[in-house]
Design a protein around this motif. Structure first.
Motif: not given
Length: 312
Positions: A197-223
């Motif tokens: 049961f591996i504990v992983q970071d919720h967002t596997p990328t550093p804050r401030g990266s160029t992908l952060e806005p996209l990852l937030i959008w993906l997280q909001d659209n998982l369904g």
């Protein structure tokens, strides 16, 4: 009666040392006899165990003639292995002795070369280090234990208990192993292939990266049933550029990241809500309850219902 030699190395982890001693020493056969004789062995009479000093009644000669050798975890997994210990383990292996490791004990066992070309595991937090320091080993970072026949390795301390019960079952059958499991207040049915049961970071990328806005959008659209082309269009870039950036910053592809995010969200919902498995599967974007159950079990090693019983 089988003889189990527990090999104590410098900075041995006390719990990893005590687990096999407790489990094997309590094992009884149907006629009431002890199933195992225990030897605590070390290169020197006294071993540093962190909070205390451990006295080992047996030296390395205690490994001779043992049916099983257990290498517990150590707080210094990459420390050089003493030549005398290395030679003693190799000699035991040449005699056909079964050798098992618990948690970071995989590192000193790997340093002998006995695991070369084999599949092995260790605690998930050290799996990357094991793969980097011993590239000749096929590291399985997400299982409880690996049984190669003569050589066995396990993940964390609790998985070491699973491995001990597995070896008792191999030696004396399921009935004796079940009795040992009950004494340890452990389920017998956790198989080696079950995922840690591996504990992983919720967002596997550093804050401030160029992908952060996209990852937030993906997280909001998982369904949503998103495709790579749709993700690239939202990011305002080409599919090829999107995949390259994902690999550079997250080490994976957009769809693989999305799958892991869905599984993480499903784990969170199973832990914190009473929603049905069907509702959770749909909520995180799986097309059907069957697809959700299959993908969840493939990723975590257990069904959603079992995960909920364990962590809710």
């Amino acid at each position: 009666m089988h003889t189990v030699a527990v090999l104590a190395l410098d900075q041995v982890i006390p719990f990893d040392l005590s687990t096999p001693i407790e489990v094997f020493s309590r094992t009884r056969l149907p006629d009431g006899r002890h199933g195992y004789q225990i030897r605590v062995c070390a290169e020197r009479p006294e071993i540093d165990a962190g909070a205390f000093t451990l006295r080992a009644p047996w030296g390395l000669k205690g490994l001779d003639g043992a049916d099983t050798i257990i290498v517990p975890g150590t707080a210094a997994p990459t420390a050089p292995l003493a030549p005398a210990v290395r030679d003693a383990l190799r000699a035991a292996a040449a005699d056909g002795t079964r050798i098992a490791s618990i948690c970071s004990g995989t590192f000193p066992l790997a340093a002998t070369g006995l695991l070369d070309g084999l599949r092995a595991t260790t605690h998930w937090i050290a799996a990357g280090l094991l793969a980097a320091t011993h590239p000749e080993i096929e590291v399985a970072p997400d299982v409880l234990y690996v049984d190669n026949g003569q050589f066995l390795t396990s993940a964390g301390a609790a998985a070491g208990l699973d491995l001990c019960l597995h070896m008792i079952r191999r030696d004396y059958g399921s009935s004796v192993a079940a009795d040992a499991a009950r004494l340890s207040v452990m389920p017998l049915e956790r198989e080696g292939g079950q995922a840690q049961f591996i504990v992983q970071d919720h967002t596997p990328t550093p804050r401030g990266s160029t992908l952060e806005p996209l990852l937030i959008w993906l997280q909001d659209n998982l369904g949503s049933n998103l495709t790579v082309d749709e993700i690239a269009a939202h990011a305002g870039t080409s599919t090829r550029t999107l995949i390259r950036r994902f690999r550079d910053q997250t080490g994976t592809t957009p769809l693989q990241w999305l799958h892991r995010a869905r599984i993480r969200q499903a784990q969170h919902l199973l832990e914190t809500t009473c929603h049905s498995v069907e509702r959770i599967g749909a909520q995180v974007g799986f097309g059907s309850p069957t697809a959700f159950r299959d993908r969840f079990k493939k990723t975590t090693g257990v069904t959603p219902a079992t995960y909920r019983r364990t962590f809710s």
